[in-house]
Design an enzyme around this catalytic site. Structure first.
Site, PDB file in Angstrom:
ATOM      1  N   HIS A 234       0.792  -1.225   0.000  1.00  0.00           N
ATOM      2  CA  HIS A 234       0.000   0.000   0.000  1.00  0.00           C
ATOM      3  C   HIS A 234       0.823   1.273   0.000  1.00  0.00           C
ATOM      4  CE1 HIS A 234       1.074  -0.296   4.237  1.00  0.00           C
ATOM      5  NE2 HIS A 234       0.792   0.978   4.345  1.00  0.00           N
TER       6      HIS A 234
HETATM    7  C1  UD1 Z   1      -1.168   5.311   6.663  1.00  0.00           C
HETATM    8  C2  UD1 Z   1       0.237   5.644   7.137  1.00  0.00           C
HETATM    9  C3  UD1 Z   1       1.147   4.475   6.807  1.00  0.00           C
HETATM   10  C4  UD1 Z   1       0.602   3.175   7.349  1.00  0.00           C
HETATM   11  C5  UD1 Z   1      -0.824   2.966   6.856  1.00  0.00           C
HETATM   12  C6  UD1 Z   1      -1.428   1.725   7.453  1.00  0.00           C
HETATM   13  C7  UD1 Z   1       0.770   8.044   7.044  1.00  0.00           C
HETATM   14  C8  UD1 Z   1       1.578   9.058   6.355  1.00  0.00           C
HETATM   15  N1  UD1 Z   1       0.772   6.824   6.473  1.00  0.00           N
HETATM   16  O1  UD1 Z   1      -1.106   5.193   5.251  1.00  0.00           O
HETATM   17  O2  UD1 Z   1       2.410   4.717   7.398  1.00  0.00           O
HETATM   18  O3  UD1 Z   1       1.414   2.107   6.920  1.00  0.00           O
HETATM   19  O4  UD1 Z   1      -1.607   4.108   7.249  1.00  0.00           O
HETATM   20  O5  UD1 Z   1      -2.644   1.428   6.882  1.00  0.00           O
HETATM   21  O6  UD1 Z   1       0.172   8.321   8.046  1.00  0.00           O
HETATM   22  N2  UD1 Z   1      -8.580   5.344   2.956  1.00  0.00           N
HETATM   23  C9  UD1 Z   1      -9.854   4.817   2.962  1.00  0.00           C
HETATM   24  N3  UD1 Z   1     -10.384   4.432   4.148  1.00  0.00           N
HETATM   25  C10 UD1 Z   1      -9.718   4.588   5.341  1.00  0.00           C
HETATM   26  C11 UD1 Z   1      -8.431   5.138   5.318  1.00  0.00           C
HETATM   27  C12 UD1 Z   1      -7.887   5.498   4.109  1.00  0.00           C
HETATM   28  O7  UD1 Z   1     -10.485   4.660   1.916  1.00  0.00           O
HETATM   29  O8  UD1 Z   1     -10.271   4.215   6.388  1.00  0.00           O
HETATM   30  C13 UD1 Z   1      -7.980   5.704   1.647  1.00  0.00           C
HETATM   31  C14 UD1 Z   1      -8.237   7.132   1.259  1.00  0.00           C
HETATM   32  O9  UD1 Z   1      -8.356   7.199  -0.105  1.00  0.00           O
HETATM   33  C15 UD1 Z   1      -6.962   7.822   1.670  1.00  0.00           C
HETATM   34  C16 UD1 Z   1      -5.919   6.737   1.420  1.00  0.00           C
HETATM   35  O10 UD1 Z   1      -6.585   5.518   1.730  1.00  0.00           O
HETATM   36  O11 UD1 Z   1      -6.710   8.985   0.961  1.00  0.00           O
HETATM   37  C17 UD1 Z   1      -4.687   6.869   2.242  1.00  0.00           C
HETATM   38  O12 UD1 Z   1      -4.988   6.943   3.614  1.00  0.00           O
HETATM   39  P1  UD1 Z   1      -3.970   7.697   4.613  1.00  0.00           P
HETATM   40  O13 UD1 Z   1      -4.457   7.603   6.009  1.00  0.00           O
HETATM   41  O14 UD1 Z   1      -3.664   9.051   4.084  1.00  0.00           O
HETATM   42  O15 UD1 Z   1      -2.644   6.886   4.467  1.00  0.00           O
HETATM   43  P2  UD1 Z   1      -2.393   5.318   4.354  1.00  0.00           P
HETATM   44  O16 UD1 Z   1      -1.973   5.014   2.967  1.00  0.00           O
HETATM   45  O17 UD1 Z   1      -3.514   4.550   4.955  1.00  0.00           O
END
Ligand code: UD1
Length: 395
Positions: A234
């Site tokens: 991811h």
């Molecule tokens: C975050 C952490 C990463 C960790 C990961 C675990 C940061 C910078 N990154 O990355 O270190 O390994 O979490 O999962 O904090 N989204 C959803 N539903 C959710 C959450 C996210 O659809 O419940 C989607 C959204 O499109 C969002 C994208 O995932 O924009 C990324 O989510 P985000 O929390 O920004 O970062 P992760 O890639 O999850």
């Protein structure tokens, strides 16, 4: 009374705060410590919000309902971090904790630490938090960072920025492995703030052993022990670049001809796969099974019974070392070198040939054997709280 305000927001955070809260509750029940209580307030930033990314972890790990949910959600890094800070500040002002506890390296970690650090700068005589009746300053929270000191030395990773900044404004740095201590000392951080305590994620795993055993995920996915591999992917560096992702998929295509691959997909990876038009190709790979993200107990069960894991996650590199399951890390670097030096982890970068070579080794029974690092003993939360209680002069 010692009051902790615990900040969590993303999937790996929840796993780390669970043992800490459990230990707080245990300590509060101890008779000889009845003279004071450890109080805590749990704040969920809302960085992760899908059921499979958040709530299921609260259920699985019996984490109490957060006292506050800031409901921040997704956005750019700057927007998300800023929004969390804006919403967290009044909570800290209201709760007046002695200590703000942040875990791991996600945006919620940095936001929590920054708000606490910035509040300490707001020592104006009129500041609601800093003014006592007799005009003395009080209740300026200190900051504790659990999982401090890890470094990938790759500042293009958002997590590396979060790690650096959080560590440099924290007062208690709780470290999982010796390399973390070395990194902090090299960066000039005061030795007195650094505590090597082991890995709190492993506390969660040890405490959940019985429940993990009971998981029915293998039956649910029609899998046979040691007859499948697990994939998690991811990271922006892997899924945001079409060429890199396509190259990795071509490696998975080769591998799935030899062994079934289970891929519980992260929402960001799902979006990228759709955006790049890889969905049809993946569907044609008959032994490549994509599932929704899965909860903690099921995930650990799935990994522990697998032949090997391929991952770009941080925590899973440690969990596979503890479980003695071979792990191929699909990243250029790791901030958790002990998993390579002592554990079952092999850094494959994004090199297709290297990945295929290591898979071949594993499938021919020549997998890397590892040892469990010192201090990964299930007692990290206990050690952390003991240090905090002592530092605040309560013992
Ligand atoms: C975050 C952490 C990463 C960790 C990961 C675990 C940061 C910078 N990154 O990355 O270190 O390994 O979490 O999962 O904090 N989204 C959803 N539903 C959710 C959450 C996210 O659809 O419940 C989607 C959204 O499109 C969002 C994208 O995932 O924009 C990324 O989510 P985000 O929390 O920004 O970062 P992760 O890639 O999850």
């Amino acid at each position: 009374m010692l009051k902790l305000l615990i900040v969590a927001g993303a999937r790996p955070n929840f796993i780390k705060v669970a043992p800490l809260i459990e230990e707080i509750k245990r300590i509060n029940k101890l008779k000889h410590l009845r003279t004071y209580q450890l109080k805590y307030c749990l704040v969920h930033t809302g960085q992760h919000y899908d059921y499979e990314m958040s709530q299921i972890f609260f259920q699985d790990l019996k984490i109490p309902k957060p006292d506050y949910n800031l409901g921040v959600g997704s956005g750019s890094h700057a927007w998300q971090t800023a929004k969390m800070m804006e919403k967290l500040e009044p909570v800290i002002l209201k709760e007046k904790p002695d200590l703000v506890v942040v875990v791991g390296d996600v945006n919620s970690t940095l936001a929590g630490a920054l708000v606490a650090a910035k509040l300490r700068c707001s020592q104006s005589p009129n500041h609601p938090m800093t003014k006592l009746p007799n005009n003395q300053m009080t209740h300026l929270p200190l900051i504790a960072h659990i999982e401090a000191g890890l470094r990938s030395f790759d500042m293009s990773m958002p997590e590396e920025i979060n790690r650096h900044l959080t560590d440099h404004i924290s007062d208690f740095l709780f470290v999982t492995e010796p390399a973390g201590v070395k990194n902090l000392l090299n960066e000039g951080i005061d030795k007195g703030k650094i505590y090597l305590v082991g890995d709190i994620m492993i506390d969660a795993l040890i405490k959940s052993k019985v429940k993990i055993q009971k998981s029915k995920i293998l039956e649910k996915l029609h899998l046979e022990r040691k007859n499948y591999a697990v994939l998690t992917l991811h990271r922006p560096a892997n899924v945001d670049d079409k060429k890199i992702l396509s190259n990795l998929i071509s490696a998975f295509n080769e591998i799935q001809k030899k062994i079934k691959i289970i891929y519980p997909i992260h929402p960001r990876a799902k979006k990228q796969i759709e955006k790049f038009g890889f969905k049809t190709h993946l569907k044609e790979m008959k032994n490549f099974i994509i599932t929704s993200p899965i909860g903690y107990m099921d995930m650990i069960k799935l990994v522990s019974e697998s032949k090997f894991l391929m991952t770009d996650s941080g925590g899973l590199q440690e969990e596979t070392t503890f479980l003695k399951v071979p792990c191929l890390t699909l990243r250029e670097n790791t901030e958790r070198p002990i998993t390579i030096e002592k554990g079952t982890n092999i850094l494959c970068k994004r090199n297709k040939e290297k990945i295929l070579k290591e898979v071949k080794e594993i499938l021919s029974g020549k997998e890397k054997k590892g040892k469990i690092p010192k201090l990964w003993d299930g007692k990290t939360a206990q050690k952390i709280l003991k240090i905090l209680i002592k530092s605040y002069g309560k013992e």
